[in-house]
Design a protein around this motif. Structure first.
Motif, short mmCIF file in Angstrom:
data_model
loop_
_atom_site.label_atom_id
_atom_site.label_comp_id
_atom_site.label_asym_id
_atom_site.label_seq_id
_atom_site.Cartn_x
_atom_site.Cartn_y
_atom_site.Cartn_z
N SER A 216 -9.95 5.96 -0.16
CA SER A 216 -9.63 4.69 -0.82
C SER A 216 -8.27 4.73 -1.48
O SER A 216 -7.47 3.78 -1.37
CB SER A 216 -10.71 4.35 -1.85
OG SER A 216 -11.99 4.24 -1.26
N ALA A 217 -7.97 5.85 -2.15
CA ALA A 217 -6.66 5.99 -2.79
C ALA A 217 -5.55 6.02 -1.76
O ALA A 217 -4.49 5.41 -1.95
CB ALA A 217 -6.65 7.26 -3.65
N LEU A 218 -5.79 6.72 -0.65
CA LEU A 218 -4.78 6.78 0.40
C LEU A 218 -4.56 5.40 1.04
O LEU A 218 -3.42 5.02 1.32
CB LEU A 218 -5.20 7.79 1.47
CG LEU A 218 -4.22 8.01 2.62
CD1 LEU A 218 -2.89 8.54 2.10
CD2 LEU A 218 -4.82 8.98 3.65
N PHE A 219 -5.63 4.67 1.24
CA PHE A 219 -5.51 3.32 1.81
C PHE A 219 -4.71 2.42 0.88
O PHE A 219 -3.79 1.71 1.31
CB PHE A 219 -6.89 2.73 2.06
CG PHE A 219 -6.87 1.29 2.47
CD1 PHE A 219 -6.28 0.90 3.67
CD2 PHE A 219 -7.42 0.31 1.66
CE1 PHE A 219 -6.25 -0.45 4.05
CE2 PHE A 219 -7.40 -1.02 2.03
CZ PHE A 219 -6.81 -1.40 3.23
N LEU A 220 -5.03 2.44 -0.41
CA LEU A 220 -4.32 1.60 -1.37
C LEU A 220 -2.84 1.98 -1.44
O LEU A 220 -1.96 1.11 -1.49
CB LEU A 220 -4.98 1.71 -2.74
CG LEU A 220 -4.38 0.85 -3.86
CD1 LEU A 220 -4.46 -0.63 -3.49
CD2 LEU A 220 -5.09 1.11 -5.18
N ALA A 221 -2.56 3.29 -1.42
CA ALA A 221 -1.17 3.75 -1.53
C ALA A 221 -0.37 3.36 -0.29
O ALA A 221 0.74 2.83 -0.39
CB ALA A 221 -1.15 5.26 -1.73
N THR A 222 -0.93 3.61 0.89
CA THR A 222 -0.19 3.29 2.13
C THR A 222 -0.05 1.78 2.30
O THR A 222 0.98 1.30 2.79
CB THR A 222 -0.89 3.90 3.35
OG1 THR A 222 -2.27 3.50 3.37
CG2 THR A 222 -0.81 5.41 3.30
N TYR A 223 -1.08 1.03 1.92
CA TYR A 223 -0.99 -0.44 2.00
C TYR A 223 0.13 -0.95 1.11
O TYR A 223 0.92 -1.82 1.52
CB TYR A 223 -2.32 -1.06 1.59
CG TYR A 223 -2.32 -2.58 1.64
CD1 TYR A 223 -2.72 -3.25 2.79
CD2 TYR A 223 -1.90 -3.34 0.55
CE1 TYR A 223 -2.70 -4.63 2.86
CE2 TYR A 223 -1.88 -4.71 0.60
CZ TYR A 223 -2.29 -5.36 1.75
OH TYR A 223 -2.25 -6.74 1.80
N THR A 224 0.22 -0.42 -0.10
CA THR A 224 1.27 -0.85 -1.03
C THR A 224 2.65 -0.51 -0.50
O THR A 224 3.59 -1.31 -0.58
CB THR A 224 1.05 -0.20 -2.40
OG1 THR A 224 -0.26 -0.57 -2.90
CG2 THR A 224 2.10 -0.67 -3.40
N LEU A 225 2.80 0.68 0.07
CA LEU A 225 4.10 1.09 0.62
C LEU A 225 4.49 0.26 1.84
O LEU A 225 5.68 -0.02 2.05
CB LEU A 225 4.06 2.56 1.00
CG LEU A 225 4.00 3.56 -0.19
CD1 LEU A 225 3.71 4.96 0.31
CD2 LEU A 225 5.31 3.53 -0.97
N ALA A 226 3.49 -0.15 2.64
CA ALA A 226 3.79 -0.90 3.87
C ALA A 226 3.92 -2.39 3.62
O ALA A 226 4.76 -3.05 4.25
CB ALA A 226 2.70 -0.63 4.91
#
Length: 369
Positions: A216-226
């Motif tokens: 979940s943390a990785l999804f939120l982080a990558t979504y924010t960066l993309a």
């Protein structure tokens, strides 16, 4: 033999697809984030079901029976009423069926997935069986998948391929994007091939709180960066490393959620049933959800979120009910399901379908004339 874990994951996925088509939730922040994951996960699961023992020709025929047939049936069932109401014309209807729906037949737009998936199966089977994709070296596989993903994002950025304004079209049958959504094929092929390579991993995936937190943390982080912070409009598609990681992290998160829900008996059986009947939910949920939402809005005019939730649940329940009725009638089931599946149910021990005579084996020593 069906794999229960994959049925549960597919059930969660189709439930979220219906959520995304809900008139109340379709513009929410949660739906915007899930939109980056749902379809990749659908193609990932489809890849996990790829039968590599079938020949390419037999696979195409089998998938035409499973995917193209229900699409054509849905189009033709609605055609008389749509023609009568002036929602379409014979020329537009013909073009829409031949182009696999999409923007050509907006009244069955969600069914673009069926015709597009047929092409994904065709390309995926050719690469895996004829091209021996699994025997390529790992670096070559990664480079090929990244190249497909970059090509897909480049094609998606070409709005002239898919976003022609209707006001520029002299007739409804005018060019409205690439037939069968083939401009999206490279990206979706990536997830399909990953599903084929990761079937064992998907089957044996286990739930853990740390895995859920991490994904979940990785999804939120990558979504924010993309795409920027949740709640901001999604930027133009670009083949950046983050845009590759967003759906992968999101899929890991949703699969972990599904395996966690599998520990709850009531939800486990419900999601597995949705997974088994995902075709019927895809076929029927859109009109049923629209009708359910309108009826609930009449009864509860000041509670849109409650109406949206009830419409969402009603469309799922009604779709499952229709699936049960259709499966019980042989000749009706042949319109929607693959012939091999209907015949397997017909000959299953203890199963009797209306309109069919049961087969009684002859007694020893008896013979027929």
């Amino acid at each position: 033999m069906r794999i229960a874990a994959i049925d549960i994951v597919r059930g969660l996925c189709i439930v979220l697809v219906v959520f995304g088509h809900n008139p109340v939730f379709s513009d929410s922040v949660l739906d915007t984030m899930l939109s980056t994951v749902r379809m990749p996960l659908m193609f990932f699961i489809a890849g996990a079901f790829l039968n590599t023992r079938m020949s390419w020709r037999d696979m195409l025929i089998d998938k035409a029976d499973a995917l193209l047939k229900p699409f054509v049936v849905m189009a033709l069932l609605q055609a008389p009423l749509r023609l009568m109401l002036g929602h379409t014309s014979p020329e537009a209807l013909t073009a829409g069926v031949l182009a696999g729906g999409g923007a050509y037949l907006v009244w069955i737009f969600p069914l673009w997935y069926l015709t597009h998936l047929w092409w994904v199966f065709a390309a995926g089977h050719a690469l895996v069986v004829r091209g021996q994709f699994h025997r390529w070296s790992a670096p070559v596989q990664v480079l090929f998948l990244l190249g497909c993903f970059a090509l897909g994002h480049t094609l998606n950025a070409q709005h002239w391929l898919s976003d022609m304004p209707a006001t520029q079209a002299p007739t409804e049958a005018h060019w409205r994007g690439v037939p069968f959504q083939l401009d999206q094929l490279p990206c979706n092929l990536v997830f399909f091939l990953l599903g084929q390579r990761c079937q064992a991993l998907l089957r044996h995936w286990q739930f853990s709180a740390w895995r859920l937190i991490g994904s979940s943390a990785l999804f939120l982080a990558t979504y924010t960066l993309a795409h920027g912070l949740p709640g901001t409009p999604i930027a133009e598609p670009s083949p950046s490393p983050w845009s590759v990681l967003v759906p992968l992290a999101g899929m890991a998160m949703l699969v972990t959620v599904a395996t966690g829900l599998a520990h709850l008996p009531l939800l486990r059986s419900g999601l597995a049933q949705c997974g088994r009947d995902s075709l019927f939910i895809l076929l029927f949920h859109s009109p049923l959800q629209t009708l359910s939402f309108q009826l609930w809005s009449m009864a509860l005019p000041h509670s849109p979120w409650l109406c949206g939730t009830l419409g969402w649940a009603s469309s799922l329940g009604l779709s499952l009910g229709l699936a049960h009725v259709i499966r019980q009638h042989h000749w009706i089931a042949l319109l929607w399901l693959p012939r091999r599946q209907v015949q397997a149910r017909r000959t299953a021990p203890g199963v009797r379908l209306p309109g069919l005579t049961s087969f009684v084996p002859p007694k020893p020593g008896a013979h027929s004339s």
